[in-house]
Design an enzyme around this catalytic site. Structure first.
Site, mmCIF file in Angstrom:
data_model
loop_
_atom_site.group_PDB
_atom_site.id
_atom_site.type_symbol
_atom_site.label_atom_id
_atom_site.label_comp_id
_atom_site.label_asym_id
_atom_site.label_seq_id
_atom_site.Cartn_x
_atom_site.Cartn_y
_atom_site.Cartn_z
ATOM 1 C CE LYS A 17 -1.902 2.989 2.096
ATOM 2 N NZ LYS A 17 -1.886 4.491 1.854
ATOM 3 C CD GLU A 23 12.592 4.840 9.431
ATOM 4 O OE1 GLU A 23 12.308 5.882 10.080
ATOM 5 O OE2 GLU A 23 12.790 4.826 8.218
ATOM 6 C CB CYS A 42 12.865 9.035 8.523
ATOM 7 S SG CYS A 42 13.912 7.840 7.652
ATOM 8 C CD GLU A 93 9.406 13.217 12.148
ATOM 9 O OE1 GLU A 93 10.345 12.675 11.526
ATOM 10 O OE2 GLU A 93 8.339 12.628 12.426
#
Length: 494
Positions: free
Chosen positions: A187, A263, A297, A398
Site C-alpha cells: 500500500k 520505522e 526520517c 518532528e
C-alpha cells in the site's frame, strides 16, 4: 478493467492484483498532484475492501502454489532479474518518482532509483549465503542428537510505504520479503503511487508468478490501509511513516498477534564540538537538514554547537541555507517542494510557532516567491533558528521540513544529556576530530544509528532501525531475516 499488458502510469494509476491491473471495485478515484507545480497530473483508482481481500488471497495462493514450490535458487534468480529490469527502465522510474515527489532529478537518479534496484540484488545475495545454526546435543541415554535451524517465510506481508523516498523504502521491504519466500501486498502512500504501480510491469516482465507482488491504492482509516492491516490472512506488517500512524497499525496488528516492523518518526540531533572540521560539518549538516527539503526520517532538526564555534557555525550554516534555490529546477542548488499543500501548512505552522517561542530567524521562515510554471508548487524556504529553548515545541516535535534550531553548549556531559532528551531515538550525528571523544559520545547516543563526521552513509548489510517512539525492530542484511522469516528448530536423535 483487467489487463496484463504494459501500460503508462502517467495518467491512470491502477491497482495491481494477481499480475493484472484493475480499477477499484467501488469506482472511487482520487487525484495525483505534482507538488512542484501544484497541478493534477493523474487519477488514482482507490482499492475497495473487496480489492484488498483479492490481493491478500492472491498473495496467499502464490505462497501455497508456484512461489512456495520454487527452490531458493529459482526464487533468487527471479529477484535478481527484478533488479536488472529496474535498471533497464531507470528512466521510466525516474520520471515517475520525480512527478510524484517533485524532488531534484539528481537526487532521485543517484539515490532513489539505484537503491531501488540494489535492494533486490543485495537481499538476494544475503539470502543465498544466510547463516543457520547447528548443535550436537547429548541425550539422557548416552546417545546423541542434532539440532539445526531452518528459516521459513513468514507468509503474506503487508508493506505500507511513505512518500518521501517511495521506491527506495518500498523495495527496502519488498526485496527481503520476497527473497525470504514471502508474498506481499503493498500500500504505497496516496501521495506517491507511481513507482509501486510501475514495479508491477517489472514483475510481469521477469515472469514473477501472479500474486507474489500486489499493489493496492488508497488512504489509511476506512480505506486500503485499514482493510489491509485488519485482514486476518496478513501474517506480518512492515511500515515506515509517522509515529501516530504506527501506533494505530500496531493496534490492528494485535488482533491475531501479527508481527510488526516499524520505522517511525524522529527528532534527530547533531553535536558539533569546537574541534570539528567546520568545512566537513557544514557540508554534512547542510545535507542532513535540507536534503529532500527536510523530508528525510534521518534528517537533522536539532543542532548543538560548542560555544567557541557557535557564532561562526551559525554564519556558515546560514550561507549554506541561502544557497538553495526553491523552484529553480535544473539548478544544482535546486530545493524541491514539500509533498503537499497540507504538509506545507503544517511546516509553516511550526515556523510561526518558533517565532512565538522566541526564535530568532537567521534565514528563511516563509514561502519563496517563484514565477512561471512552479508558482503554485508547494515550496518553502530553508530556515535556521537561534534563541530557542531546548524544551520549546519546535525543538521537541518532528517538523519534517528544511529547518533546524541551533543551540550552544559548554560541556560534553551537558550536550549528551540534551541530545538524548527526546521521546525518539532514530539517529544522531557527531562532529569532532578527537577520536576518543567520537567513540565515547557515539556510544552514549540512545539511537539506532550514529554517524561520526558524516551523514546518510549507509551499508545495506548493517542493522537499521530506531528506539523509543522511532520504531520497533531492525532491518538490513541478515537482520531483516529476523522479521521476514520464522526460525524453526529441528531435533533429530541419532
Amino acid at each position: 478493467m483487467n489487463s496484463n499488458m504494459s501500460r503508462s502510469v502517467t495518467d491512470t494509476i491502477l491497482n495491481f492484483i494477481a499480475g493484472s491491473y484493475r480499477e477499484g471495485g467501488d469506482g472511487k478515484t482520487f487525484v495525483n498532484v505534482n507538488p512542484a507545480t501544484g497541478r493534477e497530473i493523474g487519477t488514482v483508482h482507490e482499492a475497495s475492501e473487496a480489492d484488498v481481500a483479492d490481493a491478500v488471497a492472491a498473495a496467499k495462493a502464490a505462497l501455497n502454489g508456484p512461489w512456495g514450490s520454487m527452490t531458493t535458487a529459482e526464487r533468487l534468480k527471479l529477484i535478481s532479474a527484478v533488479a536488472t529490469e529496474i535498471e533497464r527502465r531507470s528512466d521510466d522510474f525516474l520520471e515517475a518518482e520525480v512527478a510524484d515527489t517533485g524532488k531534484p532529478r539528481h537526487i532521485a537518479s543517484h539515490i532513489d532509483i539505484p537503491r531501488g534496484a540494489a535492494n533486490f540484488r543485495m537481499f538476494a545475495d544475503v539470502v543465498a549465503t544466510m547463516p543457520t545454526e547447528s548443535f550436537n546435543t547429548p541425550t539422557p541415554d548416552g546417545g546423541q542428537a542434532i539440532n539445526y535451524a531452518v528459516r521459513k517465510p513468514k507468509g503474506v506481508i503487508a508493506v505500507i510505504c511513505p512518500w518521501n523516498f517511495p521506491l527506495l523504502l518500498m523495495t527496502w521491504k519488498v526485496g527481503p520479503a520476497l527473497a525470504c519466500g514471502n508474498t506481499v501486498v503493498v500500500k504505497p502512500s496516496e501521495e506517491t503511487p507511481r513507482t509501486a504501480t510501475l514495479l508491477g510491469e517489472v514483475m510481469n516482465a521477469v515472469g514473477m508468478p501472479e500474486g507474489v507482488f500486489n499493489v493496492v491504492h488508497g488512504f489509511g482509516a476506512g480505506s486500503a490501509g485499514e482493510y489491509l492491516t485488519s485482514h486476518k490472512d496478513v501474517d506480518a506488517i512492515t511500515f515506515t511513516g509517522e509515529t501516530g500512524t504506527g501506533q494505530a497499525i500496531m493496534q490492528k496488528a494485535a488482533v491475531g498477534v501479527r508481527d510488526v516492523s516499524f520505522e517511525l518518526g524522529g527528532k534527530n540531533a547533531a553535536i558539533v564540538f569546537a574541534d570539528a572540521d567546520l568545512d566537513k560539518a557544514i557540508e554534512g549538516l547542510s545535507r542532513s537538514v535540507f536534503l529532500n527539503t527536510g523530508q528525510v526520517c534521518l534528517g537533522t532538526e536539532r543542532v548543538y554547537v560548542e560555544r567557541p564555534l557557535y557564532d561562526e557555525f551559525v554564519r556558515r550554516m546560514a550561507r549554506a541555507a541561502e544557497a538553495f534555490r526553491p523552484g529553480a529546477i535544473g539548478d544544482p542548488a535546486y530545493l524541491g517542494p514539500l509533498i503537499s499543500a497540507e504538509h506545507r501548512d503544517k511546516v509553516l505552522n511550526y515556523y510561526a510557532k518558533a517565532i512565538e517561542e522566541g526564535a530568532t530567524v537567521v534565514v528563511g521562515g516563509g514561502i519563496p516567491k517563484i514565477d512561471g510554471e512552479h508558482a503554485d508548487g508547494f515550496y518553502i524556504e530553508p530556515t535556521l533558528w537561534t534563541g530557542l529553548a531546548h524544551d520549546s515545541t519546535v525543538m521537541r516535535e518532528e517538523i519534517f521540513g528544511p529547518c533546524c534550531g541551533v543551540i550552544p553548549f559548554d560541556t560534553e556531559d551537558e550536550v549528551t544529556a540534551l541530545a538524548n532528551d527526546t521521546a525518539y531515538g532514530l539517529c544522531a550525528t557527531v562532529w569532532t576530530e578527537n577520536v576518543s571523544r567520537a567513540h565515547r559520545v557515539a556510544a552514549t547516543m540512545r539511537v539506532g544509528v550514529c554517524w561520526v563526521n558524516c551523514w546518510f552513509l549507509r551499508d545495506l548489510r548493517t542493522a537499521f532501525g530506531g528506539s523509543g517512539q522511532s520504531g520497533i525492530g531492525r532491518e538490513g542484511g541478515v537482520h531483516s531475516l529476523e522479521f521476514y522469516t520464522e526460525t524453526a528448530n529441528i531435533c533429530l536423535k541419532l
